[in-house]
Scaffold this motif. Structure first.
Motif, PDB file in Angstrom:
ATOM      1  N   LEU A  53      -1.586  -5.373   2.542  1.00 53.09           N
ATOM      2  CA  LEU A  53      -2.224  -6.603   2.067  1.00 53.09           C
ATOM      3  C   LEU A  53      -1.323  -7.823   2.248  1.00 53.09           C
ATOM      4  CD1 LEU A  53      -3.875  -5.197  -1.163  1.00 53.09           C
ATOM      5  CD2 LEU A  53      -5.067  -6.042   0.874  1.00 53.09           C
ATOM      6  N   VAL A  54      -0.052  -7.680   1.915  1.00 50.48           N
ATOM      7  CA  VAL A  54       0.894  -8.795   2.070  1.00 50.48           C
ATOM      8  C   VAL A  54       1.036  -9.147   3.549  1.00 50.48           C
ATOM      9  CG1 VAL A  54       3.325  -9.464   1.803  1.00 50.48           C
ATOM     10  CG2 VAL A  54       2.117  -8.339  -0.083  1.00 50.48           C
ATOM     11  N   TYR A  55       1.092  -8.139   4.403  1.00 50.32           N
ATOM     12  CA  TYR A  55       1.194  -8.374   5.847  1.00 50.32           C
ATOM     13  C   TYR A  55      -0.048  -9.118   6.357  1.00 50.32           C
ATOM     14  CZ  TYR A  55       1.432  -7.478  10.842  1.00 50.32           C
ATOM     15  OH  TYR A  55       1.453  -7.625  12.204  1.00 50.32           O
ATOM     16  N   ALA A  56      -1.236  -8.650   5.978  1.00 46.26           N
ATOM     17  CA  ALA A  56      -2.478  -9.294   6.414  1.00 46.26           C
ATOM     18  C   ALA A  56      -2.546 -10.734   5.911  1.00 46.26           C
ATOM     19  CB  ALA A  56      -3.691  -8.502   5.943  1.00 46.26           C
ATOM     20  N   HIS A  57      -2.152 -10.955   4.678  1.00 51.99           N
ATOM     21  CA  HIS A  57      -2.156 -12.310   4.115  1.00 51.99           C
ATOM     22  C   HIS A  57      -1.227 -13.224   4.912  1.00 51.99           C
ATOM     23  CE1 HIS A  57      -2.107 -15.632   1.326  1.00 51.99           C
ATOM     24  NE2 HIS A  57      -0.803 -15.492   1.158  1.00 51.99           N
ATOM     25  N   ALA A  62      -4.287 -17.190   4.684  1.00 51.60           N
ATOM     26  CA  ALA A  62      -5.410 -17.613   3.840  1.00 51.60           C
ATOM     27  C   ALA A  62      -5.581 -16.610   2.706  1.00 51.60           C
ATOM     28  CB  ALA A  62      -6.689 -17.678   4.678  1.00 51.60           C
ATOM     29  N   PRO A  63      -6.278 -17.018   1.641  1.00 52.73           N
ATOM     30  CA  PRO A  63      -6.578 -16.069   0.566  1.00 52.73           C
ATOM     31  C   PRO A  63      -7.415 -14.907   1.105  1.00 52.73           C
ATOM     32  CG  PRO A  63      -7.119 -18.299  -0.095  1.00 52.73           C
ATOM     33  CD  PRO A  63      -6.800 -18.350   1.359  1.00 52.73           C
ATOM     34  N   ILE A  64      -7.322 -13.775   0.443  1.00 48.28           N
ATOM     35  CA  ILE A  64      -8.064 -12.586   0.857  1.00 48.28           C
ATOM     36  C   ILE A  64      -9.044 -12.186  -0.234  1.00 48.28           C
ATOM     37  CG2 ILE A  64      -7.878 -10.106   1.353  1.00 48.28           C
ATOM     38  CD1 ILE A  64      -5.236 -10.673   2.731  1.00 48.28           C
ATOM     39  N   ILE A  65     -10.281 -11.971   0.174  1.00 43.69           N
ATOM     40  CA  ILE A  65     -11.279 -11.353  -0.694  1.00 43.69           C
ATOM     41  C   ILE A  65     -11.436  -9.941  -0.157  1.00 43.69           C
ATOM     42  CG2 ILE A  65     -13.657 -11.365  -1.504  1.00 43.69           C
ATOM     43  CD1 ILE A  65     -13.629 -14.409  -1.023  1.00 43.69           C
ATOM     44  N   LYS A  77      -2.234   2.037 -11.485  1.00 48.09           N
ATOM     45  CA  LYS A  77      -1.648   0.992 -12.332  1.00 48.09           C
ATOM     46  C   LYS A  77      -0.843  -0.006 -11.504  1.00 48.09           C
ATOM     47  CE  LYS A  77       1.433   0.277 -16.209  1.00 48.09           C
ATOM     48  NZ  LYS A  77       2.412   0.874 -17.116  1.00 48.09           N
ATOM     49  N   GLY A  78      -0.061   0.484 -10.552  1.00 52.34           N
ATOM     50  CA  GLY A  78       0.777  -0.397  -9.737  1.00 52.34           C
ATOM     51  C   GLY A  78      -0.035  -1.400  -8.937  1.00 52.34           C
ATOM     52  N   ILE A  79      -1.111  -0.953  -8.316  1.00 52.47           N
ATOM     53  CA  ILE A  79      -1.924  -1.870  -7.509  1.00 52.47           C
ATOM     54  C   ILE A  79      -2.715  -2.818  -8.400  1.00 52.47           C
ATOM     55  CG2 ILE A  79      -4.061  -0.550  -7.151  1.00 52.47           C
ATOM     56  CD1 ILE A  79      -2.171  -2.332  -4.378  1.00 52.47           C
ATOM     57  N   ARG A  80      -3.164  -2.343  -9.566  1.00 52.02           N
ATOM     58  CA  ARG A  80      -3.866  -3.240 -10.507  1.00 52.02           C
ATOM     59  C   ARG A  80      -2.940  -4.359 -10.973  1.00 52.02           C
ATOM     60  NH1 ARG A  80      -5.574   1.530 -13.218  1.00 52.02           N
ATOM     61  NH2 ARG A  80      -4.279   0.884 -14.944  1.00 52.02           N
ATOM     62  N   GLU A  81      -1.687  -4.026 -11.272  1.00 53.68           N
ATOM     63  CA  GLU A  81      -0.725  -5.048 -11.687  1.00 53.68           C
ATOM     64  C   GLU A  81      -0.445  -6.030 -10.555  1.00 53.68           C
ATOM     65  OE1 GLU A  81       2.606  -2.761 -13.038  1.00 53.68           O
ATOM     66  OE2 GLU A  81       1.666  -2.323 -14.981  1.00 53.68           O
ATOM     67  N   VAL A  85      -1.246 -10.297 -10.611  1.00 49.67           N
ATOM     68  CA  VAL A  85      -0.237 -11.354 -10.460  1.00 49.67           C
ATOM     69  C   VAL A  85      -0.332 -12.081  -9.119  1.00 49.67           C
ATOM     70  CG1 VAL A  85       1.377 -10.209 -12.023  1.00 49.67           C
ATOM     71  CG2 VAL A  85       1.557  -9.807  -9.561  1.00 49.67           C
ATOM     72  N   THR A  86      -1.247 -11.661  -8.264  1.00 54.07           N
ATOM     73  CA  THR A  86      -1.380 -12.268  -6.939  1.00 54.07           C
ATOM     74  C   THR A  86      -2.544 -13.241  -6.953  1.00 54.07           C
ATOM     75  OG1 THR A  86      -0.557 -10.214  -5.993  1.00 54.07           O
ATOM     76  CG2 THR A  86      -1.592 -11.759  -4.488  1.00 54.07           C
ATOM     77  N   ASP A  87      -2.246 -14.527  -6.744  1.00 54.99           N
ATOM     78  CA  ASP A  87      -3.301 -15.545  -6.823  1.00 54.99           C
ATOM     79  C   ASP A  87      -4.125 -15.650  -5.541  1.00 54.99           C
ATOM     80  OD1 ASP A  87      -1.277 -16.616  -5.285  1.00 54.99           O
ATOM     81  OD2 ASP A  87      -1.355 -18.594  -6.213  1.00 54.99           O
TER      82      ASP A  87
END
Length: 156
Positions: A53-57, A62-65, A77-81, A85-87
């Protein structure tokens, strides 16, 4: 046993669409060559999906939906957190058992019908080489990614 290997190949991908630009495919391929330690996964964990996800962003700028299936790793839990925190990331989960709504399933189908059709791989390295070649071909043919997005109703 002859021919038996502990090698496992896992693959994750994102079909991305940004208005005014060509559709894109981002993927991460991983080869697990050793026997996993107790409690260790033999597939992607949430950190691998976070990296993708960070690589694609970064590449899209641009923001990702994100529209995600219900893989258990997508709900840890890790991915939910990370999502909280990722805007620049908004996530929607697909209903259970709806692979027809997931554009990446179309990519895997296209890959199986072309690069891997009627093929026997002698070694895991042959499989990985074939996967990389097939995915590169799809990446450079954005009309395939467009077709997979359109088949789900996410018309680019």
């Amino acid at each position: 046993m002859r021919g038996w290997t502990r090698c496992r190949v896992t693959l994750a991908g994102l079909c991305c669409y940004k208005p005014g630009e060509r559709s894109r495919l981002f993927y991460k391929l991983h080869v697990h060559n050793r026997r996993p330690a107790k409690g260790e996964r033999r597939s992607y964990d949430w950190r691998d999906f976070r990296w993708l996800l960070v690589y694609a962003h970064g590449r899209l700028g641009a923001p990702i939906i994100l529209i995600w299936d219900n893989l258990n790793t997508h709900r840890t839990k890790g991915i939910r957190e990370f999502i909280e925190v990722t805007d620049w990331l908004t996530v929607y989960h697909l209903p259970a058992y709806t692979p027809d709504l997931n554009p990446v399933e179309g990519i895997w189908s296209a890959l199986r019908r072309t690069a891997h059709a009627n093929t026997v791989f002698a070694t895991p390295e042959d499989l990985v080489r074939s996967l990389r070649t097939g995915l590169k071909k799809i990446q450079y043919r954005s009309h395939i990614v467009d077709g997979c997005l359109a088949a789900t109703g996410l018309r680019p």
